[in-house]
Design an enzyme around this catalytic site. Structure first.
Site, PDB file in Angstrom:
ATOM      1  N   ASP A   8      34.129  40.285  35.796  1.00 18.68           N
ATOM      2  CA  ASP A   8      34.149  39.579  37.065  1.00 18.68           C
ATOM      3  C   ASP A   8      34.629  40.607  38.090  1.00 18.68           C
ATOM      4  O   ASP A   8      35.266  41.595  37.732  1.00 18.68           O
ATOM      5  CB  ASP A   8      35.107  38.391  36.977  1.00 18.68           C
ATOM      6  CG  ASP A   8      35.149  37.569  38.256  1.00 18.68           C
ATOM      7  OD1 ASP A   8      34.162  37.573  39.018  1.00 18.68           O
ATOM      8  OD2 ASP A   8      36.185  36.921  38.498  1.00 18.68           O
ATOM      9  N   ASP A  10      36.036  39.870  41.780  1.00 17.98           N
ATOM     10  CA  ASP A  10      37.223  39.431  42.525  1.00 17.98           C
ATOM     11  C   ASP A  10      38.310  38.935  41.585  1.00 17.98           C
ATOM     12  O   ASP A  10      38.069  38.084  40.743  1.00 17.98           O
ATOM     13  CB  ASP A  10      36.858  38.300  43.495  1.00 17.98           C
ATOM     14  CG  ASP A  10      35.921  38.761  44.573  1.00 17.98           C
ATOM     15  OD1 ASP A  10      36.387  39.420  45.502  1.00 17.98           O
ATOM     16  OD2 ASP A  10      34.708  38.474  44.470  1.00 17.98           O
TER      17      ASP A  10
END
Length: 166
Positions: A8, A10
C-alpha cells in the site's frame, strides 16, 4: 521464495496526511466551509479521494454536488502540491533496497489515482525500486484490496497463479 511484494502507499511507504489535509482544506475554504485540523484527516482517509471529500463535508452537507465540487477542487490542488509535505517513512529506502537485492519485484496498489501514485513514487526517490501496477489494473478495480490488483501485479512479474508465495 517470494517473487513479488505489493505495498500500500499511504500510511505504509509514505506519510501523505498533511498534503491530503491541505488539499481538502483548500477546497473547503474555497467553498466557504471551515477547514479541519490535520489530525481529523486520520479518520477521514481510506477508500479513496471521493470518500475523503465526503467525510470532510459530513458535518456541513451530504449533497452529492458539493462532494463532487470539493473533489474537483481537491484534485486540482493536490495535483500541484502532492509532495509539499509528503515523505517516506524512516527505513523504507533501506527495506526496498534489501528486497530488491534479493531480486524480489515490488509493486504499489493504492486507492490514489494512478497519476498521483506515479508522481509520489518518482518524487520520493523510490521509482528505481518500485514496479508500478499499470494504470489498466487501477482502472479495472474499485478498491486496492480487490484480487484483480494482486493478480495483475503477479502477471507483471510472471508469477504463476497457483504460487502460494504470491
Amino acid at each position: 521464495m517470494y517473487k513479488l511484494i505489493i505495498f500500500d502507499l499511504d500510511g505504509t511507504l509514505i506519510n501523505s496526511i498533511d498534503d491530503l489535509a491541505d488539499a481538502v482544506n483548500y477546497g473547503l475554504n474555497e467553498m466557504g466551509y471551515e477547514p479541519h485540523e490535520t489530525e481529523c484527516f486520520k479518520t477521514f482517509v481510506g477508500n479513496g479521494a471521493v470518500k475523503l471529500c465526503e467525510r470532510a463535508l459530513k458535518k456541513y452537507t451530504s449533497d452529492t454536488d458539493q462532494i463532487k465540487k470539493l473533489h474537483e477542487l481537491f484534485s486540482v490542488y493536490y495535483d500541484a502540491h502532492c509532495m509539499d509535505k509528503t515523505y517516506a517513512y524512516d527505513g523504507i529506502k533501506e527495506l526496498l533496497d534489501k528486497l530488491k537485492n534479493k531480486n524480489i519485484s515490488l509493486a504499489v496498489a493504492s486507492n490514489k489515482p494512478h497519476e498521483f501514485t506515479k508522481i509520489i513514487i518518482e518524487k520520493s526517490k523510490h521509482a528505481s525500486h518500485v514496479l508500478l501496477t499499470a494504470k489498466k489494473a487501477r482502472e479495472a478495480t474499485r478498491r486496492k484490496s480487490d484480487l484483480d490488483v494482486i493478480n495483475f501485479g503477479g502477471k507483471l512479474v510472471d508469477c504463476k497463479d497457483k504460487n502460494p508465495d504470491v
